[in-house]
Design a protein around this motif. Structure first.
Motif, PDB file in Angstrom:
ATOM      1  N   LEU A 201       1.346-119.432  32.153  1.00 32.89           N
ATOM      2  CA  LEU A 201       2.244-118.733  33.072  1.00 32.89           C
ATOM      3  C   LEU A 201       1.656-117.357  33.322  1.00 32.89           C
ATOM      4  O   LEU A 201       1.305-116.644  32.383  1.00 32.89           O
ATOM      5  CB  LEU A 201       3.636-118.627  32.460  1.00 32.89           C
ATOM      6  CG  LEU A 201       4.766-117.925  33.212  1.00 32.89           C
ATOM      7  CD1 LEU A 201       6.111-118.421  32.676  1.00 32.89           C
ATOM      8  CD2 LEU A 201       4.721-116.411  33.062  1.00 32.89           C
ATOM      9  N   ILE A 202       1.518-117.003  34.581  1.00 29.63           N
ATOM     10  CA  ILE A 202       1.037-115.680  34.941  1.00 29.63           C
ATOM     11  C   ILE A 202       2.008-115.071  35.939  1.00 29.63           C
ATOM     12  O   ILE A 202       2.522-115.763  36.829  1.00 29.63           O
ATOM     13  CB  ILE A 202      -0.396-115.737  35.517  1.00 29.63           C
ATOM     14  CG1 ILE A 202      -0.931-114.318  35.765  1.00 29.63           C
ATOM     15  CG2 ILE A 202      -0.462-116.577  36.788  1.00 29.63           C
ATOM     16  CD1 ILE A 202      -2.402-114.291  36.122  1.00 29.63           C
ATOM     17  N   TYR A 203       2.315-113.790  35.761  1.00 27.75           N
ATOM     18  CA  TYR A 203       3.246-113.129  36.678  1.00 27.75           C
ATOM     19  C   TYR A 203       2.744-111.723  36.961  1.00 27.75           C
ATOM     20  O   TYR A 203       1.947-111.149  36.201  1.00 27.75           O
ATOM     21  CB  TYR A 203       4.657-113.069  36.088  1.00 27.75           C
ATOM     22  CG  TYR A 203       4.823-112.064  34.969  1.00 27.75           C
ATOM     23  CD1 TYR A 203       5.271-110.777  35.218  1.00 27.75           C
ATOM     24  CD2 TYR A 203       4.521-112.405  33.652  1.00 27.75           C
ATOM     25  CE1 TYR A 203       5.429-109.849  34.205  1.00 27.75           C
ATOM     26  CE2 TYR A 203       4.656-111.494  32.624  1.00 27.75           C
ATOM     27  CZ  TYR A 203       5.111-110.209  32.900  1.00 27.75           C
ATOM     28  OH  TYR A 203       5.248-109.294  31.888  1.00 27.75           O
ATOM     29  N   GLY A 204       3.191-111.167  38.053  1.00 26.16           N
ATOM     30  CA  GLY A 204       2.830-109.801  38.397  1.00 26.16           C
ATOM     31  C   GLY A 204       3.782-109.233  39.421  1.00 26.16           C
ATOM     32  O   GLY A 204       4.363-109.961  40.237  1.00 26.16           O
ATOM     33  N   GLU A 205       3.953-107.929  39.367  1.00 25.63           N
ATOM     34  CA  GLU A 205       4.808-107.235  40.328  1.00 25.63           C
ATOM     35  C   GLU A 205       4.120-105.929  40.720  1.00 25.63           C
ATOM     36  O   GLU A 205       3.721-105.138  39.861  1.00 25.63           O
ATOM     37  CB  GLU A 205       6.183-106.942  39.735  1.00 25.63           C
ATOM     38  CG  GLU A 205       7.126-106.252  40.710  1.00 25.63           C
ATOM     39  CD  GLU A 205       8.505-106.006  40.119  1.00 25.63           C
ATOM     40  OE1 GLU A 205       9.410-105.629  40.884  1.00 25.63           O
ATOM     41  OE2 GLU A 205       8.660-106.187  38.892  1.00 25.63           O
ATOM     42  N   LEU A 206       3.980-105.715  42.012  1.00 17.97           N
ATOM     43  CA  LEU A 206       3.348-104.515  42.547  1.00 17.97           C
ATOM     44  C   LEU A 206       4.356-103.773  43.409  1.00 17.97           C
ATOM     45  O   LEU A 206       5.020-104.373  44.259  1.00 17.97           O
ATOM     46  CB  LEU A 206       2.122-104.890  43.380  1.00 17.97           C
ATOM     47  CG  LEU A 206       1.384-103.741  44.080  1.00 17.97           C
ATOM     48  CD1 LEU A 206       0.743-102.813  43.050  1.00 17.97           C
ATOM     49  CD2 LEU A 206       0.331-104.302  45.042  1.00 17.97           C
ATOM     50  N   GLU A 207       4.468-102.484  43.167  1.00 16.94           N
ATOM     51  CA  GLU A 207       5.401-101.675  43.941  1.00 16.94           C
ATOM     52  C   GLU A 207       4.700-100.386  44.368  1.00 16.94           C
ATOM     53  O   GLU A 207       4.031 -99.733  43.563  1.00 16.94           O
ATOM     54  CB  GLU A 207       6.642-101.362  43.109  1.00 16.94           C
ATOM     55  CG  GLU A 207       7.723-100.615  43.880  1.00 16.94           C
ATOM     56  CD  GLU A 207       9.090-100.726  43.229  1.00 16.94           C
ATOM     57  OE1 GLU A 207       9.598-101.868  43.162  1.00 16.94           O
ATOM     58  OE2 GLU A 207       9.624 -99.706  42.785  1.00 16.94           O
ATOM     59  N   HIS A 208       4.881-100.029  45.658  1.00 16.41           N
ATOM     60  CA  HIS A 208       4.251 -98.822  46.192  1.00 16.41           C
ATOM     61  C   HIS A 208       5.252 -98.084  47.064  1.00 16.41           C
ATOM     62  O   HIS A 208       5.986 -98.685  47.853  1.00 16.41           O
ATOM     63  CB  HIS A 208       3.009 -99.177  47.013  1.00 16.41           C
ATOM     64  CG  HIS A 208       2.307 -97.977  47.578  1.00 16.41           C
ATOM     65  ND1 HIS A 208       1.700 -97.024  46.789  1.00 16.41           N
ATOM     66  CD2 HIS A 208       2.143 -97.557  48.864  1.00 16.41           C
ATOM     67  CE1 HIS A 208       1.177 -96.083  47.553  1.00 16.41           C
ATOM     68  NE2 HIS A 208       1.436 -96.388  48.815  1.00 16.41           N
ATOM     69  N   TYR A 209       5.273 -96.771  46.888  1.00 18.48           N
ATOM     70  CA  TYR A 209       6.181 -95.904  47.631  1.00 18.48           C
ATOM     71  C   TYR A 209       5.399 -95.230  48.758  1.00 18.48           C
ATOM     72  O   TYR A 209       4.373 -94.582  48.508  1.00 18.48           O
ATOM     73  CB  TYR A 209       6.780 -94.839  46.717  1.00 18.48           C
ATOM     74  CG  TYR A 209       7.764 -95.371  45.710  1.00 18.48           C
ATOM     75  CD1 TYR A 209       9.079 -94.936  45.721  1.00 18.48           C
ATOM     76  CD2 TYR A 209       7.381 -96.291  44.751  1.00 18.48           C
ATOM     77  CE1 TYR A 209      10.000 -95.411  44.788  1.00 18.48           C
ATOM     78  CE2 TYR A 209       8.281 -96.778  43.819  1.00 18.48           C
ATOM     79  CZ  TYR A 209       9.588 -96.333  43.838  1.00 18.48           C
ATOM     80  OH  TYR A 209      10.494 -96.804  42.916  1.00 18.48           O
ATOM     81  N   LEU A 210       5.885 -95.367  49.978  1.00 17.86           N
ATOM     82  CA  LEU A 210       5.225 -94.779  51.147  1.00 17.86           C
ATOM     83  C   LEU A 210       6.018 -93.571  51.619  1.00 17.86           C
ATOM     84  O   LEU A 210       7.243 -93.630  51.763  1.00 17.86           O
ATOM     85  CB  LEU A 210       5.132 -95.810  52.279  1.00 17.86           C
ATOM     86  CG  LEU A 210       4.360 -97.091  51.974  1.00 17.86           C
ATOM     87  CD1 LEU A 210       4.544 -98.082  53.106  1.00 17.86           C
ATOM     88  CD2 LEU A 210       2.901 -96.788  51.767  1.00 17.86           C
ATOM     89  N   GLY A 211       5.306 -92.481  51.882  1.00 18.97           N
ATOM     90  CA  GLY A 211       5.950 -91.313  52.485  1.00 18.97           C
ATOM     91  C   GLY A 211       6.806 -90.514  51.540  1.00 18.97           C
ATOM     92  O   GLY A 211       7.621 -89.703  51.986  1.00 18.97           O
TER      93      GLY A 211
END
Length: 960
Positions: free
Chosen positions: A789-799
């Motif tokens: 099982l592989i998981y990932g979460e990417l979050e980026h804030y713009l401005g």
């Protein structure tokens, strides 16, 4: 986060709190192009695809006809009660959901032996059974706690019935189907069902009171609560009168916290233990002379536990093939050498639950049917044909979306049954049998359901088992005249029983079949020349699914032994050879009477012509809240709680829902509103929110960590995409959810340093993904024994802008990533042991994620609390100790199993100087128990963590 008040409340009701709080009203995708219509009766709204109009009418007639008698049995009252009929799932089932109160019936008929053919067709079996549940759930009593709860949520009020042991709930329904539909119908009059109880009762593994009424998690049979619950419920009715269970139900709803055991004490004057002693004494007398079998048979040696073997056939004079499933071995097809006792697994696969498959004449190929899960639509599987070549050990799928099962070779072609609404049709796949072969319908008639087909090895004749209005008999015919023959009287129809499992003798002049006509499943042989039938087995607890050896002098079949179904081999010299009286073995007046009887009264048939049919749409009435709940929720694992109110609702088809939560924390108001739509694929989720979260930061130039309250308010839209690539024993699939949020974020100082920041406006992009690869878990495994099982979460804030204001935080367009990989191994799979190795990590330029979420609870204090980069290397080894599978009635506590867990967790900050020396490792050992309070499952453990580098020991309760 934990919602304490809600957990305690749902615990009392016996509702699974994990799934409840993930989403109180879960939604589902349904296949498109369902032309939904509604048929409205006095008490029901039948919702169905317009193509299934005739099935909808029969269902409505059955429900209205049964309504009064079931009301007398369990009480309750229904009005405009939704009953959804779907025809897209071949894994046939019916259920009543007390939440989003409705019944749903999958129209494809169940293909196993589990239902009594003498009741009639699939709808006659399933609709009244589910109506018992619906009527019971609607019975809220008079002036009591459930009625009070119903002011806030009728769904939760109905769910008080969920705390009643499952065996009682199902036992009442099985009792009604055995007494209230048709003569000798229902599972209570069906030896395949009742003899599984008798086999256990007469053994050294007799069930306790608790085992009769609680469903089994780890021990066969897994439908034990149906069997034991029926036997106990039926005995109560016979001993104390037909009103006993209604009296108990009424008392229970008035005093639900006393439990159903006390309710039975009120209705009978006896405590559950006293009732069980009387119940046991009665059945001991009834079964005093019952024995298993004294025939001389060969018992193949199968070295695994929890053996369930089906349909043994002969690959050669010394080798059998069968389908097997076990506690500690993967299910699939196995071969067994009678001379060497060697057991070899040929295929790992599920199979359609009639377990029918066919061998080619030269035994070089096999065709079987299995359930293929739809890649995107929930609870949707189709039966598909697969061809397996023994020499090359290769297989090929022959059909796609064809819904074929029960295949049989017929010369160069292949015959199979195909799912039809509440019935089946017989089809032919043209030669050569390869993928996407053209098909032709041979026989289809709504007046009967074909159950099995056998082809004569010497000529073109067929043996057909079909069910016509509860008469399940056998016809011998040709392919060309099949439909006409099925309109005539059957060739074999035994009084008091049904016909199953036809198999031709190698010489083509005899026919082997099983029947329950004697009160137990036995094998019979029919001679075409003399037109005589003999009983060839004498088994007390069922013998079925027989097949001839290549020379016809031996048969292999399945025998019920205690809680297992095992293969045996019987030589012709040891046949019972009891002649069946011709008047019993042929079609007669009693059979004809059953064929012409009806389970629906003439008055209901007449009235049904007035029931209106309209197109169906959920409208907007579902927006009215169905449930209000109090909230008392821990925030960020900091022993600080927010409290408030939440409300929820969903539509009848469960493809739209919403929830809303309003709470108070730190003298501020917070809210979370969400809406999910799955009326189309992939659908979407939308939300508006003002959410709190705790963070810790250090002052600029200081090592002191200060508490801050992170406030995020805004809105979001996400698109959840779930795809199943394989769900045939091994599970492979992925889930992706991209999300866009527009948020305002600030950090509120809680330490009195006046460091509260301004709001920073930002657009946030987030994507979460998870990929499961070939995960597999056997019946008694604690965790998967293979796969990854592989998981990932990417979050980026713009401005976003700088809102640090003197604290050590860089919040200008921050980016965060968290992810992990888990792999599973099982060096000792035979003992259901499993090892999980994992790595988890977080890297972020600002505090987007709480890094303590990936740290083991075994540490005695927080680990790298303020670090933006953290990695965890962990392991978990599970060892089952005891599979208790027993519990009480008066105190509805049920222990499934106890298991030992050894674990490790090494946590480090890879960006720190001397990261190796600063890393922290904990070793742990814990004891966990899986148990139920009523019908609510809980997995709870006590662990001991030891951090050697600090010589610290930590005892804790929680996850490990």
């Amino acid at each position: 986060m934990r919602k304490i008040i809600g957990i305690l409340f749902l615990l009392i009701l016996g509702i699974n709190c994990q799934s409840a709080f993930a989403q109180l009203y879960p939604t589902q995708y349904r296949p498109p192009q369902q032309n939904w219509h509604a048929l409205t009766t006095d008490h029901f709204k039948i919702i169905y695809n317009q193509e299934n109009d005739s099935s909808a009418l029969v269902t409505a007639q059955l429900l209205e006809d049964q309504y009064t008698s079931i009301q007398q049995l369990v009480g309750g009252e229904l009005s405009n009660f939704p009953v959804v009929l779907n025809n897209y799932n071949d894994r046939s089932n019916g259920f009543v959901n007390p939440f989003n109160f409705r019944s749903e019936i999958e129209l494809p008929p169940i293909k196993s032996k589990s239902m009594n053919p003498r009741t009639g067709g699939w709808l006659q079996n399933v609709a009244p059974h589910e109506l018992v549940h619906a009527m019971q759930f609607s019975n809220l009593g008079d002036y009591n706690i459930p009625q009070l709860v119903s002011l806030f949520s009728p769904d939760l009020a109905r769910s008080f019935h969920g705390a009643i042991p499952a065996g009682i709930v199902e036992g009442i329904a099985v009792h009604h189907e055995s007494e209230g539909i048709t003569d000798n119908g229902g599972r209570g009059n069906y030896p395949f069902f009742t003899n599984r109880f008798n086999a256990i009762f007469k053994s050294n593994q007799r069930w306790s009171m608790g085992q009769h009424i609680h469903y089994s998690s780890n021990t066969r049979p897994f439908d034990r609560h149906y069997i034991g619950g029926y036997e106990f419920t039926s005995w109560l009715h016979n001993k104390y009168g037909p009103a006993t269970n209604k009296e108990a139900l009424d008392f229970y709803m008035d005093w639900p916290f006393l439990g159903y055991g006390v309710a039975l004490r009120h209705a009978t004057g006896q405590w559950p233990g006293q009732l069980y002693n009387k119940f046991e004494k009665t059945h001991s007398q009834e079964l005093k002379g019952a024995t298993a079998s004294d025939q001389q048979v060969i018992h193949p040696h199968l070295p695994y536990k929890g053996r369930k073997i089906r349909r043994p056939k002969w690959l050669s004079s010394s080798k059998l093939i069968f389908y097997g499933s076990f506690y500690n071995k993967r299910p699939g097809f196995y071969s067994y050498n009678l001379q060497t006792d060697q057991l070899n697994q040929l295929l790992v696969t599920n199979t359609v639950n009639d377990y029918n498959y066919s061998l080619s004449a030269d035994r070089s190929r096999m065709v079987y049917s299995y359930y293929e899960a739809d890649p995107i639509y929930d609870r949707t599987s189709k039966a598909e044909l697969v061809q397996y070549h023994f020499a090359s050990n290769k297989k090929e799928q022959l059909t796609q979306q064809a819904r074929y099962y029960a295949p049989v070779f017929f010369k160069d072609d292949l015959l199979a049954l195909q799912t039809a609404p509440a019935s089946s049709r017989l089809v032919s796949l043209n030669s050569p049998v390869i993928s996407n072969s053209k098909t032709k319908i041979i026989a289809e008639n709504k007046e009967y359901e074909i159950k099995a087909v056998a082809t004569n090895p010497k000529n073109s004749s067929l043996a057909i088992v079909a069910n016509k209005n509860g008469l399940q008999a056998l016809w011998i015919t040709s392919r060309e005249s099949l439909e006409n023959t099925l309109e005539e009287a059957p060739d074999i129809a035994l009084d008091g029983g049904s016909i199953f499992d036809p198999q031709w003798h190698p010489d083509g002049n005899k026919l082997l079949f099983s029947s329950d006509a004697s009160g137990s499943f036995q094998l019979y042989e029919y001679n075409l020349s003399s037109k005589t039938t003999i009983q060839i087995t004498k088994n007390g607890y069922n013998a079925f699914e027989g097949s001839y050896s290549p020379d016809g002098n031996r048969i292999a079949f399945i025998q019920q032994v205690k809680n297992e179904q095992l293969p045996v081999v019987l030589s012709r010299s040891n046949f019972f050879d009891k002649a069946v009286n011709k008047t019993k073995g042929q079609y007669n007046a009693l059979n004809k009477s059953r064929l012409n009887s009806s389970t629906i009264s003439d008055s209901i048939k007449t009235k049904s012509s007035e029931w209106p049919r309209t197109s169906y749409s959920p409208g907007i009435s579902w927006l009215k809240p169905r449930t209000f709940l109090p909230v008392f929720e821990e925030v960020s694992n900091q022993d600080v709680y927010q409290w408030g109110l939440e409300f929820h609702s969903t539509n009848t088809l469960s493809n739209q829902s919403y929830s809303a939560e309003v709470t108070l924390l730190e003298k501020r108001t917070w809210y979370d509103l969400s809406y999910q739509n799955k009326t189309f694929y992939p659908g979407f989720k939308a939300s508006l929110y003002n959410r709190p979260d705790y963070r810790f930061f250090s002052l600029s130039g200081s090592l002191q960590n200060l508490p801050f309250l992170r406030q995020e308010r805004g809105g979001s839209v996400s698109i959840p995409i779930s795809v199943t690539l394989n769900n045939n024993i091994f599970s492979t699939g992925f889930y992706i959810e991209p999300e866009v949020r527009y948020s305002q974020i600030r950090f509120i100082d809680l330490s009195g340093h006046e460091l509260t920041t301004e709001f920073g406006n930002t657009t946030i992009g987030n994507i979460y993904g998870q990929f499961n690869f070939r995960l597999q878990q056997n019946a008694r495994d604690i965790q998967p024994n293979s796969g990854a099982l592989i998981y990932g979460e990417l979050e980026h804030y713009l401005g976003s802008k700088d809102i640090s204001k003197g604290i050590d935080i860089d919040f200008i367009e921050p980016t965060g990533f968290q992810g992990g990989l888990f792999t599973y191994f099982s060096p000792l799979r035979r003992w259901n042991q499993s090892l999980r190795l994992g790595i988890k990590g977080i890297t972020q330029t600002a505090p987007i994620y709480n890094n303590q979420n990936i740290v083991s609870n075994a540490f005695s204090d927080p680990v790298f609390l303020a670090s933006n980069n953290i990695v965890s290397f962990n392991s978990r080894y599970t060892i089952p100790l005891f599979f208790v599978d027993d519990g009480g009635f008066l105190l509805p506590l049920y222990l499934n199993n106890l298991y030992l867990v050894g674990f490790t967790d090494t946590v480090l900050d890879p960006t720190a100087n001397n990261w190796y020396e600063q890393s922290r490792t904990v070793f742990g050992l814990g004891l966990r128990a899986r148990f139920r309070i009523s019908n609510m499952a809980i997995d709870l453990g006590v662990g001991l963590g030891y951090e050697a580098s600090r010589n610290k020991t930590h005892i804790f309760i929680g996850d490990f």
